[in-house]
Design a protein around this motif. Structure first.
Motif, short mmCIF file in Angstrom:
data_model
loop_
_atom_site.label_atom_id
_atom_site.label_comp_id
_atom_site.label_asym_id
_atom_site.label_seq_id
_atom_site.Cartn_x
_atom_site.Cartn_y
_atom_site.Cartn_z
N GLN A 17 45.51 -60.98 11.15
CA GLN A 17 44.44 -61.10 12.14
C GLN A 17 44.60 -62.32 13.06
N PRO A 18 45.00 -63.48 12.52
CA PRO A 18 45.10 -64.67 13.38
C PRO A 18 46.15 -64.57 14.48
N ALA A 19 46.99 -63.54 14.44
CA ALA A 19 47.98 -63.37 15.51
C ALA A 19 47.31 -63.00 16.83
N ASN A 20 46.05 -62.52 16.75
CA ASN A 20 45.30 -62.11 17.94
C ASN A 20 46.06 -61.04 18.74
N ARG A 21 46.52 -60.04 18.01
CA ARG A 21 47.22 -58.90 18.60
C ARG A 21 46.52 -57.61 18.13
N PRO A 22 45.33 -57.34 18.66
CA PRO A 22 44.53 -56.21 18.15
C PRO A 22 45.20 -54.85 18.29
N HIS A 23 45.94 -54.62 19.38
CA HIS A 23 46.59 -53.32 19.55
C HIS A 23 47.72 -53.14 18.55
N THR A 24 48.47 -54.22 18.32
CA THR A 24 49.54 -54.17 17.32
C THR A 24 48.96 -53.92 15.94
N LEU A 25 47.84 -54.55 15.66
CA LEU A 25 47.19 -54.37 14.36
C LEU A 25 46.72 -52.93 14.18
N ASP A 26 46.26 -52.31 15.27
CA ASP A 26 45.87 -50.90 15.20
C ASP A 26 47.07 -50.01 14.83
N VAL A 27 48.23 -50.34 15.41
CA VAL A 27 49.45 -49.59 15.09
C VAL A 27 49.80 -49.75 13.61
N VAL A 28 49.68 -50.98 13.12
CA VAL A 28 49.96 -51.27 11.71
C VAL A 28 49.04 -50.47 10.79
N HIS A 29 47.76 -50.41 11.15
CA HIS A 29 46.81 -49.66 10.34
C HIS A 29 47.16 -48.17 10.32
N GLY A 30 47.61 -47.65 11.45
CA GLY A 30 48.03 -46.25 11.50
C GLY A 30 49.23 -45.99 10.62
N LEU A 31 50.19 -46.90 10.65
CA LEU A 31 51.38 -46.76 9.80
C LEU A 31 51.01 -46.84 8.32
N ASN A 32 50.09 -47.75 8.00
CA ASN A 32 49.66 -47.90 6.61
C ASN A 32 48.98 -46.64 6.10
N THR A 33 48.18 -46.01 6.96
CA THR A 33 47.52 -44.76 6.57
C THR A 33 48.55 -43.70 6.23
N ASN A 34 49.60 -43.61 7.02
CA ASN A 34 50.65 -42.62 6.76
C ASN A 34 51.51 -42.98 5.56
N CYS A 35 51.54 -44.26 5.20
CA CYS A 35 52.34 -44.71 4.06
C CYS A 35 51.56 -44.68 2.74
N ASP A 36 50.26 -44.47 2.82
CA ASP A 36 49.39 -44.59 1.65
C ASP A 36 49.92 -43.87 0.42
N ARG A 37 50.21 -42.58 0.56
CA ARG A 37 50.59 -41.80 -0.62
C ARG A 37 51.92 -42.27 -1.18
N TYR A 38 52.83 -42.72 -0.30
CA TYR A 38 54.12 -43.20 -0.78
C TYR A 38 53.95 -44.51 -1.55
N ILE A 39 53.07 -45.38 -1.04
CA ILE A 39 52.83 -46.65 -1.71
C ILE A 39 52.23 -46.43 -3.09
N ARG A 40 51.26 -45.51 -3.17
CA ARG A 40 50.61 -45.25 -4.46
C ARG A 40 51.60 -44.68 -5.47
N LEU A 41 52.45 -43.77 -5.02
CA LEU A 41 53.45 -43.20 -5.93
C LEU A 41 54.43 -44.26 -6.40
N GLN A 42 54.83 -45.13 -5.47
CA GLN A 42 55.77 -46.19 -5.84
C GLN A 42 55.17 -47.11 -6.90
#
Length: 224
Positions: A145-170
């Motif tokens: 958050q302190p990077a003050n890059r809200p659009h980049t953070l939105d992209v990260v959140h989208g990637l995390n959502t798509n990675c969720d099931r893989y992370i849980r399985l791992q």
């Protein structure tokens, strides 16, 4: 008698979870294939209650999805997709962290540690598997958050959502929880002491290690 019943019941549900998880990972149950509760109950010689509970748990793991008019179906796991998603995360999140560390404040670190404590508590029970990814994302967000890059953070959140099931399985199936806990604690400390190079290196390894572990898991199960 009433005190032992829940334990027996949970064991039966857990057996069903493990059987269905193995069938989905191995491809015995194909992607998109409907998971009919009555048929599964008959095949596994159990009532529909543990089948239903098992499907809900597998939904939390990202292996099953519930759709209107279709019921429960098996989701598709792709090594190629997993690698692309995690490699994108490694590129973007390390850049975000490097920009955040010079601006990070005590309140950010305190909040990150509080979330980390919650995540470590959730790791101690599979009943909380559905909350793992959300808490993991919250922890990393506190540091980015302190990077003050809200659009980049939105992209990260989208990637995390798509990675969720893989992370849980791992975490569930490759014994990744202790390493994840250690990585998170070390990452928090590097951020606290403003050791940007060490923090960025650790974060990149943390993400790519998860990618390699899940790729090996999916390839191994598919080839069996």
């Amino acid at each position: 008698m009433s005190r032992t019943t829940p334990i027996v019941h949970k064991t039966r549900t857990q057996v069903v979870v493990e059987v269905l998880r193995e069938k989905i990972l191995s491809g015995d149950i194909g992607a998109g294939e409907p998971l009919r509760q009555s048929a599964l109950a008959e095949e596994l010689n159990v009532s529909r209650i543990p089948i239903r509970e098992a499907l809900v748990q597998l939904e939390a793991e990202g292996l099953v999805k519930f759709e209107a008019h279709k019921g429960a179906t098996a989701t598709e796991l792709s090594v190629t997709q997993a690698k692309e998603l995690f490699e994108l995360r490694a590129l973007i999140e390390t850049e975000l962290l490097a920009k955040a560390i010079p601006n990070i404040q005590d309140d950010d670190l305190k909040q990150a540690e509080q979330v980390l404590n919650q995540l470590e508590s959730a790791f101690k029970t599979e009943d909380a598997v559905g909350s793992w990814s959300e808490l993991n994302t919250q922890f990393h967000t506190c540091l980015y958050q302190p990077a003050n890059r809200p659009h980049t953070l939105d992209v990260v959140h989208g990637l995390n959502t798509n990675c969720d099931r893989y992370i849980r399985l791992q975490l569930l199936l490759t014994g990744g929880i202790p390493q994840a806990e250690q990585d998170h604690r070390d990452l928090l400390e590097f951020c606290r002491t403003k050791q940007t190079d060490k923090a960025v290196k650790l974060l990149r390894n943390h993400i790519l290690h998860a990618a390699n572990a899940i790729s090996e898991l999916v390839e191994q199960q598919t080839n069996n």
